[in-house]
Design a protein around this motif. Sequence first.
Motif, mmCIF file in Angstrom:
data_model
loop_
_atom_site.group_PDB
_atom_site.id
_atom_site.type_symbol
_atom_site.label_atom_id
_atom_site.label_comp_id
_atom_site.label_asym_id
_atom_site.label_seq_id
_atom_site.Cartn_x
_atom_site.Cartn_y
_atom_site.Cartn_z
ATOM 1 N N ASP A 106 0.873 -1.217 0.021
ATOM 2 C CA ASP A 106 -0.015 -0.037 0.129
ATOM 3 C C ASP A 106 0.751 1.197 0.058
ATOM 4 O O ASP A 106 0.550 2.275 -0.568
ATOM 5 C CB ASP A 106 -0.920 0.087 1.174
ATOM 6 N N ASP A 107 1.858 0.932 0.719
ATOM 7 C CA ASP A 107 2.831 2.371 0.764
ATOM 8 C C ASP A 107 3.603 2.632 -0.684
ATOM 9 O O ASP A 107 3.792 3.657 -0.999
ATOM 10 C CB ASP A 107 3.963 2.363 2.015
ATOM 11 N N LYS A 127 1.205 4.163 -3.021
ATOM 12 C CA LYS A 127 0.953 5.315 -2.964
ATOM 13 C C LYS A 127 2.235 6.393 -3.180
ATOM 14 O O LYS A 127 1.976 7.233 -3.870
ATOM 15 C CB LYS A 127 0.814 5.826 -1.422
ATOM 16 N N GLU A 148 2.065 6.517 -7.246
ATOM 17 C CA GLU A 148 0.879 7.656 -7.485
ATOM 18 C C GLU A 148 1.472 9.009 -7.219
ATOM 19 O O GLU A 148 1.013 9.982 -8.112
ATOM 20 C CB GLU A 148 -0.334 7.526 -6.397
ATOM 21 N N LYS A 149 2.234 9.226 -6.222
ATOM 22 C CA LYS A 149 2.800 10.701 -5.877
ATOM 23 C C LYS A 149 3.991 10.942 -6.891
ATOM 24 O O LYS A 149 4.084 12.110 -7.372
ATOM 25 C CB LYS A 149 3.531 10.652 -4.661
ATOM 26 N N LEU A 182 6.510 10.043 -0.165
ATOM 27 C CA LEU A 182 5.499 9.526 0.847
ATOM 28 C C LEU A 182 6.514 8.904 2.180
ATOM 29 O O LEU A 182 7.544 8.535 2.105
ATOM 30 C CB LEU A 182 4.979 8.302 0.449
#
Length: 287
Positions: free
Chosen positions: A201-202, A205, A208-209, A268
């Motif tokens: 999950d990290d 993300k 995505e960033k 992140l």
Amino acid sequence: MMKKNILITGVNGFIGSHFTEKNFKKYNLYGIVKKNKKKMKGIKYLKIKNFYKKIDKKIDFIIHLAQSKNYKKFPEKSKDIFNSNIKLTAEILEFARINKIKKFIYLSTGSVYENLPKGKINEETNLKLNKIDFYSASKISSELMIKSYKNFFDIIILRIFFPYGVNQKEDMLIPSLIKKIKNNEHIVINNNLKFNPIYIDDLIKSIEKSLMLKGLNYFNLAGKEKIDIERIIKIISKKLNKKAIIKKISKKSDNYISEIKFAKKKLLIPKISISKGILNLLKNTKK
């Protein structure tokens, strides 16, 4: 605002399937595959042969995840490793240049770096050029090819350190330990590796960033906690309430702990602890 169009290689793999599940409503997703064994919601699938003739929209971003599933089988599968890890990269890069895409995101690996006896690996650590293996050579080669296109589009190279999570193949490190403990199999620790794995999950993300970044960027992506194999086994055993059968622990203990200050600043700060990540994996793993 119109949806961006993203072309993804390796879309049905571990990372690709998680990215798709979380982003199919936000983007128009096109997935390049060799064989379409499974179909996920929100993907327009394209067979790899002449894929460029089948795309009906202007592609904005490319996320290049594909790599040979035979990467551990050298030399008998060296041709497949070359075709998947290098040849395909060259073909995708030319497609990107000709079609004037905006961003190219490439998932590389922490294994491109030399092993440090002490301290943390960072983006300035020397690449593994002396004790090189065929897989790492293929990833370094792809990175260099991609970098040569920096004048044509934004490039983000993400070097991943030990990703894990739901639906990962059983032969990968953490799922294989879970399986052995559940099945009362002997565990031999040939290398009590020190590392900081990142939960899926990290990782998603962070990808995505990265779609927001400009220019040429390199990042190490890893988790926030340092751990070794023996400690991971203890965590799994405790959560399963089942004792692991450890046959042998080698004195060898390589260090693959990555510094993540650049990723924390621009992408992140990892939030999922190893304990929580393993619990999520256990809850969603078939018995």
